[in-house]
Scaffold this motif. Sequence first.
Motif, PDB file in Angstrom:
ATOM      1  N   GLY A   1       0.766  -1.239   0.000  1.00  0.00           N
ATOM      2  CA  GLY A   1       0.000   0.000   0.000  1.00  0.00           C
ATOM      3  C   GLY A   1       0.798   1.291   0.000  1.00  0.00           C
ATOM      4  O   GLY A   1       0.451   2.238  -0.720  1.00  0.00           O
ATOM      5  N   PRO A   2       1.887   1.405   0.793  1.00  0.00           N
ATOM      6  CA  PRO A   2       2.612   2.672   0.836  1.00  0.00           C
ATOM      7  C   PRO A   2       3.080   3.192  -0.522  1.00  0.00           C
ATOM      8  O   PRO A   2       3.193   4.408  -0.719  1.00  0.00           O
ATOM      9  CB  PRO A   2       3.795   2.354   1.753  1.00  0.00           C
ATOM     10  CG  PRO A   2       3.255   1.313   2.685  1.00  0.00           C
ATOM     11  CD  PRO A   2       2.367   0.461   1.819  1.00  0.00           C
ATOM     12  N   ASN A   3       3.343   2.294  -1.473  1.00  0.00           N
ATOM     13  CA  ASN A   3       3.732   2.747  -2.811  1.00  0.00           C
ATOM     14  C   ASN A   3       2.582   3.443  -3.533  1.00  0.00           C
ATOM     15  O   ASN A   3       2.819   4.195  -4.486  1.00  0.00           O
ATOM     16  CB  ASN A   3       4.221   1.564  -3.657  1.00  0.00           C
ATOM     17  CG  ASN A   3       5.684   1.251  -3.416  1.00  0.00           C
ATOM     18  OD1 ASN A   3       6.474   2.138  -3.101  1.00  0.00           O
ATOM     19  ND2 ASN A   3       6.061  -0.009  -3.559  1.00  0.00           N
ATOM     20  N   TYR A   4       1.361   3.215  -3.096  1.00  0.00           N
ATOM     21  CA  TYR A   4       0.188   3.850  -3.709  1.00  0.00           C
ATOM     22  C   TYR A   4      -0.166   5.155  -3.008  1.00  0.00           C
ATOM     23  O   TYR A   4      -0.425   6.166  -3.651  1.00  0.00           O
ATOM     24  CB  TYR A   4      -1.012   2.899  -3.666  1.00  0.00           C
ATOM     25  CG  TYR A   4      -0.854   1.664  -4.520  1.00  0.00           C
ATOM     26  CD1 TYR A   4      -1.283   1.656  -5.849  1.00  0.00           C
ATOM     27  CD2 TYR A   4      -0.281   0.500  -4.011  1.00  0.00           C
ATOM     28  CE1 TYR A   4      -1.144   0.521  -6.642  1.00  0.00           C
ATOM     29  CE2 TYR A   4      -0.131  -0.630  -4.781  1.00  0.00           C
ATOM     30  CZ  TYR A   4      -0.567  -0.613  -6.102  1.00  0.00           C
ATOM     31  OH  TYR A   4      -0.416  -1.731  -6.886  1.00  0.00           O
ATOM     32  N   TRP A   5      -0.205   5.116  -1.663  1.00  0.00           N
ATOM     33  CA  TRP A   5      -0.619   6.332  -0.948  1.00  0.00           C
ATOM     34  C   TRP A   5       0.574   7.203  -0.526  1.00  0.00           C
ATOM     35  O   TRP A   5       0.436   8.170   0.189  1.00  0.00           O
ATOM     36  CB  TRP A   5      -1.519   6.017   0.241  1.00  0.00           C
ATOM     37  CG  TRP A   5      -0.970   5.118   1.310  1.00  0.00           C
ATOM     38  CD1 TRP A   5       0.011   5.410   2.224  1.00  0.00           C
ATOM     39  CD2 TRP A   5      -1.402   3.785   1.642  1.00  0.00           C
ATOM     40  NE1 TRP A   5       0.212   4.354   3.080  1.00  0.00           N
ATOM     41  CE2 TRP A   5      -0.638   3.345   2.754  1.00  0.00           C
ATOM     42  CE3 TRP A   5      -2.373   2.922   1.118  1.00  0.00           C
ATOM     43  CZ2 TRP A   5      -0.810   2.082   3.328  1.00  0.00           C
ATOM     44  CZ3 TRP A   5      -2.535   1.672   1.697  1.00  0.00           C
ATOM     45  CH2 TRP A   5      -1.759   1.261   2.782  1.00  0.00           C
ATOM     46  N   LYS A   6       1.764   6.841  -1.028  1.00  0.00           N
ATOM     47  CA  LYS A   6       2.987   7.642  -0.818  1.00  0.00           C
ATOM     48  C   LYS A   6       3.351   7.772   0.656  1.00  0.00           C
ATOM     49  O   LYS A   6       3.671   8.846   1.158  1.00  0.00           O
ATOM     50  CB  LYS A   6       2.866   9.018  -1.478  1.00  0.00           C
ATOM     51  CG  LYS A   6       2.628   8.901  -2.969  1.00  0.00           C
ATOM     52  CD  LYS A   6       2.737  10.219  -3.675  1.00  0.00           C
ATOM     53  CE  LYS A   6       2.488   9.962  -5.153  1.00  0.00           C
ATOM     54  NZ  LYS A   6       2.916  10.939  -6.067  1.00  0.00           N
ATOM     55  N   GLY A   7       3.326   6.652   1.310  1.00  0.00           N
ATOM     56  CA  GLY A   7       3.841   6.563   2.662  1.00  0.00           C
ATOM     57  C   GLY A   7       3.245   7.552   3.640  1.00  0.00           C
ATOM     58  O   GLY A   7       2.024   7.647   3.794  1.00  0.00           O
ATOM     59  N   GLU A   8       4.107   8.308   4.301  1.00  0.00           N
ATOM     60  CA  GLU A   8       3.670   9.240   5.324  1.00  0.00           C
ATOM     61  C   GLU A   8       2.738  10.316   4.771  1.00  0.00           C
ATOM     62  O   GLU A   8       1.833  10.773   5.469  1.00  0.00           O
ATOM     63  CB  GLU A   8       4.876   9.906   5.991  1.00  0.00           C
ATOM     64  CG  GLU A   8       5.660   8.995   6.915  1.00  0.00           C
ATOM     65  CD  GLU A   8       4.850   8.579   8.128  1.00  0.00           C
ATOM     66  OE1 GLU A   8       4.782   9.348   9.102  1.00  0.00           O
ATOM     67  OE2 GLU A   8       4.260   7.482   8.092  1.00  0.00           O
TER      68      GLU A   8
END
Length: 419
Positions: free
Chosen positions: A199-206
């Motif tokens: 998921g972080p690769n989609y919502w750009k982490g922080e």
Amino acid sequence: MKRAHLSILLMASTVLGMSGAAQAQDVTLTIESWRNDDLAIWQEKLIPAFEAQHPGINVEFSPSAPTEYNAALNAKLEAGSAGDLITCRPFDASLELYKKGQLADLSDLEGMRNFSDVAKSAWQTDDGSATFCVPMASVIHGFIYNKDAFEELGIEPPATEEEFFAVLDKIKEDGTYIPMAMGTKDLWEAATMGYQNIGPNYWKGEEGRLALIKGEQKLTDEPWVAPFETLARWRDYLGDGFEAQSYPDSQNLFTLGRAAIYPAGSWEISVFNEQADFEMGAFPPPVQAEGDTCYISDHTDIAMGMNADTEHPEEARTFLNWVASDEFATIYANALPGFFSLSSTPVEMEDPLAREFVSWREKCEPTIRSTYQILSRGTPNLENETWVAAANVINGTETPEEAAKRLQEGLASWYEPQQ
């Protein structure tokens, strides 16, 4: 003679008094923890290293069973019988102890300067004004693979999503190995090794995680739905009967050499090193397109705080400053490969698989699991609901859009910024 005798008595009493004072300075600190699997590491490596440098401070490690820890610790704290040092779970459980006045504020502890804001975020008040536990370690998400299988099939670790599915197709077409070992029976596996992994690769982490907390993004927005869409594609590569496959089943499929890829957390490294008789490698969650910034879940996992009612606050702070040191980080991270130091100072890792995981910090942006801070305090609990949603999407009983809509409605029902 009487005077000489009196002098001897006075000297003797003084020496005895000094001896008593020295003995009185010796204190024993007790550590409460849920990690009963690392008892030997504390007893044989960590505690001896500390005590060698701090004569007069003795340390005892007193763990509870993981499933009993929260209840046992709360009972001890209420009764005034808890240890001096408290091993802290991330986010709300420890925050609640601080709010009750049971964990001391450690913001001014000298060793805290060794940690970044992200590293401390799991053990701070929401506004970041107080930090109450010293960060010890995080776990990193990614994929572990069977190097022998990859060599046999002539495939390389994928960097992009397109390459990832091409690799899965080739493994499936060959038929020797199950492409990926992951089941949905235990629910959490689908969310933790699936949704929170990629998921972080989609919502750009922080950026995305904080936007969700602020109410600037919703779970029905594309960056939060897209990981579910990708997970739905995993269904074709998990082997027969994955719906009834438990977490231990998945571990066994991989370590027995029957599956080529394992969606993983770095905590598997120690177990897999013991059980697998083939060489393993690891790759980070593939990015959507070549050149994209990569993001990894470098999830804050464990820390240590001080019982606010300890009778030995100075000695406890001495120990906590040592926990914040490079020496502790090096011993702990190498004794438990896969549990990575959160210190800003890099730690030299001995285990090759652990070195591979931690190397991603140099090229990828770190974040933590999206559901852990603030967003799972209400009912329905977003973390637990995400388990169900991820499993349903992979099983095909719920579409990505339906899952995201249900999660958003649940969050908005109690969380004001999302209303």
